[in-house]
Design an enzyme around this catalytic site. Structure first.
Site, PDB file in Angstrom:
ATOM      1  N   ALA A   5       0.866  -1.174   0.000  1.00 20.03           N
ATOM      2  CA  ALA A   5       0.000   0.000   0.000  1.00 20.03           C
ATOM      3  C   ALA A   5       0.903   1.225   0.000  1.00 20.03           C
ATOM      4  O   ALA A   5       2.067   1.143   0.403  1.00 20.03           O
ATOM      5  CB  ALA A   5      -0.897  -0.013   1.225  1.00 20.03           C
ATOM      6  N   GLY A  25       0.583  -4.842   1.009  1.00 14.47           N
ATOM      7  CA  GLY A  25      -0.602  -4.870   0.157  1.00 14.47           C
ATOM      8  C   GLY A  25      -0.359  -5.545  -1.186  1.00 14.47           C
ATOM      9  O   GLY A  25      -1.305  -6.061  -1.805  1.00 14.47           O
ATOM     10  N   GLU A  50      -0.809  -9.108  -0.480  1.00  9.02           N
ATOM     11  CA  GLU A  50      -2.240  -9.302  -0.193  1.00  9.02           C
ATOM     12  C   GLU A  50      -3.071  -9.247  -1.473  1.00  9.02           C
ATOM     13  O   GLU A  50      -4.033  -9.996  -1.634  1.00  9.02           O
ATOM     14  CB  GLU A  50      -2.699  -8.245   0.821  1.00  9.02           C
ATOM     15  CG  GLU A  50      -2.060  -8.476   2.194  1.00  9.02           C
ATOM     16  CD  GLU A  50      -2.215  -7.280   3.133  1.00  9.02           C
ATOM     17  OE1 GLU A  50      -1.715  -6.191   2.791  1.00  9.02           O
ATOM     18  OE2 GLU A  50      -2.847  -7.434   4.188  1.00  9.02           O
ATOM     19  N   GLU A  90       4.783  -4.896   7.211  1.00  5.08           N
ATOM     20  CA  GLU A  90       4.097  -3.781   7.881  1.00  5.08           C
ATOM     21  C   GLU A  90       4.615  -3.533   9.292  1.00  5.08           C
ATOM     22  O   GLU A  90       4.604  -2.403   9.776  1.00  5.08           O
ATOM     23  CB  GLU A  90       2.583  -4.051   7.935  1.00  5.08           C
ATOM     24  CG  GLU A  90       1.865  -3.949   6.604  1.00  5.08           C
ATOM     25  CD  GLU A  90       1.802  -5.264   5.838  1.00  5.08           C
ATOM     26  OE1 GLU A  90       2.552  -6.217   6.183  1.00  5.08           O
ATOM     27  OE2 GLU A  90       0.998  -5.352   4.898  1.00  5.08           O
TER      28      GLU A  90
HETATM   29  N1  CAA Z   1       4.629   3.198  -0.695  1.00  7.21           N
HETATM   30  C1  CAA Z   1       5.059   4.366  -1.256  1.00  7.21           C
HETATM   31  N2  CAA Z   1       6.204   4.450  -1.949  1.00  7.21           N
HETATM   32  C2  CAA Z   1       6.954   3.353  -2.080  1.00  7.21           C
HETATM   33  C3  CAA Z   1       6.581   2.128  -1.516  1.00  7.21           C
HETATM   34  C4  CAA Z   1       5.357   2.059  -0.800  1.00  7.21           C
HETATM   35  N3  CAA Z   1       4.894   0.929  -0.250  1.00  7.21           N
HETATM   36  N4  CAA Z   1       7.526   1.196  -1.807  1.00  7.21           N
HETATM   37  C5  CAA Z   1       8.463   1.842  -2.534  1.00  7.21           C
HETATM   38  N5  CAA Z   1       8.137   3.143  -2.714  1.00  7.21           N
HETATM   39  C6  CAA Z   1       8.864   4.185  -3.420  1.00  7.21           C
HETATM   40  C7  CAA Z   1      10.090   4.625  -2.649  1.00  7.21           C
HETATM   41  O1  CAA Z   1       9.722   5.577  -1.660  1.00  7.21           O
HETATM   42  C8  CAA Z   1      10.953   5.200  -3.739  1.00  7.21           C
HETATM   43  O2  CAA Z   1      10.443   6.483  -4.070  1.00  7.21           O
HETATM   44  P1  CAA Z   1      11.461   7.750  -4.186  1.00  7.21           P
HETATM   45  O3  CAA Z   1      12.351   7.390  -5.343  1.00  7.21           O
HETATM   46  O4  CAA Z   1      10.548   8.900  -4.468  1.00  7.21           O
HETATM   47  O5  CAA Z   1      12.195   7.825  -2.906  1.00  7.21           O
HETATM   48  C9  CAA Z   1      10.648   4.298  -4.926  1.00  7.21           C
HETATM   49  O6  CAA Z   1       9.397   3.644  -4.632  1.00  7.21           O
HETATM   50  C10 CAA Z   1      11.691   3.232  -5.128  1.00  7.21           C
HETATM   51  O7  CAA Z   1      11.832   2.522  -3.903  1.00  7.21           O
HETATM   52  P2  CAA Z   1      13.272   2.296  -3.174  1.00  7.21           P
HETATM   53  O8  CAA Z   1      14.206   3.380  -3.540  1.00  7.21           O
HETATM   54  O9  CAA Z   1      13.013   2.054  -1.732  1.00  7.21           O
HETATM   55  O10 CAA Z   1      13.728   0.942  -3.910  1.00  7.21           O
HETATM   56  P3  CAA Z   1      14.730  -0.173  -3.337  1.00  7.21           P
HETATM   57  O11 CAA Z   1      15.006  -1.069  -4.483  1.00  7.21           O
HETATM   58  O12 CAA Z   1      15.847   0.479  -2.613  1.00  7.21           O
HETATM   59  O13 CAA Z   1      13.871  -0.978  -2.213  1.00  7.21           O
HETATM   60  C11 CAA Z   1      11.906  -2.081  -1.360  1.00  7.21           C
HETATM   61  C12 CAA Z   1      12.779  -1.736  -2.595  1.00  7.21           C
HETATM   62  C13 CAA Z   1      12.677  -3.036  -0.446  1.00  7.21           C
HETATM   63  C14 CAA Z   1      10.630  -2.775  -1.880  1.00  7.21           C
HETATM   64  C15 CAA Z   1      11.565  -0.797  -0.584  1.00  7.21           C
HETATM   65  O14 CAA Z   1      11.033   0.152  -1.501  1.00  7.21           O
HETATM   66  C16 CAA Z   1      10.540  -0.985   0.506  1.00  7.21           C
HETATM   67  O15 CAA Z   1      10.857  -1.467   1.568  1.00  7.21           O
HETATM   68  N6  CAA Z   1       9.257  -0.576   0.262  1.00  7.21           N
HETATM   69  C17 CAA Z   1       8.212  -0.614   1.251  1.00  7.21           C
HETATM   70  C18 CAA Z   1       7.710  -2.035   1.483  1.00  7.21           C
HETATM   71  C19 CAA Z   1       6.641  -2.026   2.541  1.00  7.21           C
HETATM   72  O16 CAA Z   1       6.873  -1.685   3.691  1.00  7.21           O
HETATM   73  N7  CAA Z   1       5.398  -2.405   2.167  1.00  7.21           N
HETATM   74  C20 CAA Z   1       4.287  -2.433   3.060  1.00  7.21           C
HETATM   75  C21 CAA Z   1       3.498  -1.162   2.905  1.00  7.21           C
HETATM   76  S1  CAA Z   1       2.199  -0.969   4.149  1.00  7.21           S
HETATM   77  C22 CAA Z   1       0.939  -1.948   3.599  1.00  7.21           C
HETATM   78  O17 CAA Z   1       1.005  -2.542   2.545  1.00  7.21           O
HETATM   79  C23 CAA Z   1      -0.280  -2.010   4.493  1.00  7.21           C
HETATM   80  C24 CAA Z   1      -1.241  -3.102   4.119  1.00  7.21           C
HETATM   81  O18 CAA Z   1      -1.223  -4.176   4.636  1.00  7.21           O
HETATM   82  C25 CAA Z   1      -2.240  -2.859   3.101  1.00  7.21           C
END
Ligand code: CAA
Length: 258
Positions: A66, A109, A112, A132
């Protein structure tokens, strides 16, 4: 056809492919993307020309979760009043078979969403997880329920409490994933599987999907009785007559999807 900002819709014969298209955010699922994906799939569901849907992302990310940036500043009343994530649930009410083709990250998400599909085909590079907990929250789109049903309590607790990622091989071994294929073949393989499904009788594939899903809602006696009633009901279709006649006559069935 409806134009979308965050997803791509392609038709390949009787198969529709919906591709998440926010590469700048690794396909993070914001509300706009969710609304479009659900609207597109809902429109395809009853389309007599379409027999299966493939949902996919990019080579690097199916979806990284998400959209954290969209949620970060929300308070309880905003989340509750809008019933955040409620609309995603509508995907699971659709009757058409849906395959998730997962390459790269399927996190939070994203994992999911993949689990809302009927089955998952993963590339060898796929990474599944519910991270999360690292954000100070828990899964909110069904992860604690669907992951637990898919892989059992031990692995679901491990993934949800530690936030670690699980590779494709472990995901297949755990029952989360139906097939693992080389990363570059994941969309082709999913389209091929969808084409096979779409060549069958659409009403019968929908009823078969309903029967399998009943296994998650019903006890065994009730579920088996329900299946038998569904089995009886398909004898009202022309496709049952065609399928069985074709077998007896040693020819390929020509299903009319009715
Ligand atoms: N939401 C918003 N933006 C996101 C995102 C997310 N879930 N995941 C990645 N992005 C964005 C990053 O912020 C980045 O944007 P900027 O260039 O503007 O900074 C861009 O996508 C590229 O991401 P990274 O630079 O972080 O890429 P990476 O290759 O270094 O890392 C990754 C990849 C490990 C997937 C890392 O992006 C990450 O950890 N993402 C978040 C994963 C996460 O925590 N997901 C759970 C979200 S909460 C949820 O989903 C609730 C639910 O149950 C519904």
């Amino acid at each position: 056809e409806t134009q979308y900002q965050n997803i791509l819709l392609e038709r390949h014969g009787r198969v529709a492919q919906l591709t998440l298209n926010r590469p700048e955010a690794l396909n993070a699922l914001n509300k706009a993307t969710m609304d479009e994906l659900v609207a597109a799939a809902t429109e395809l569901d009853p389309d007599p020309e379409i027999g299966a849907i493939v949902i996919t992302g990019s080579a690097k990310a199916f979806a990284a979760g998400a959209d954290i940036k969209e949620m970060a500043a929300q308070d309880y009343m905003e989340m509750y009043a809008q019933d955040w994530f409620r609309n995603w649930e509508n995907l699971t009410r659709l009757r058409i078979p849906m395959i998730a083709a997962v390459s790269g990250f399927a996190l939070g998400g994203g994992c999911e969403l993949a689990m809302m599909c009927d089955f998952i085909i993963a590339g060898e590079n796929a990474k599944f997880g519910q991270p999360e907990i690292n954000l100070g929250v828990l899964p909110g789109m069904g992860g604690s329920q669907r992951l637990t049903r898919a892989v059992g309590k031990a692995k679901a607790m491990d993934l949800i409490l530690t936030g670690r990622f699980m590779g494709a091989e472990e995901a297949e071994r755990s029952g989360l994933v139906a097939r693992v294929v080389p990363a570059e073949e994941v969309v082709a393989e999913a389209l091929k599987a969808a084409e096979v499904i779409a060549s069958k009788s659409k009403p019968v594939t929908m009823i078969a999907k309903e029967a399998v899903n009943a296994a998650f809602e019903m006890g065994l006696v009730q579920g088996v009785t329900y299946e038998r009633r569904l089995f009886h009901s398909v004898f009202a279709t022309e496709d049952q007559k065609e399928g069985m006649s074709a077998f007896v006559e040693k020819r390929t069935p020509d299903f009319k999807h009715r």
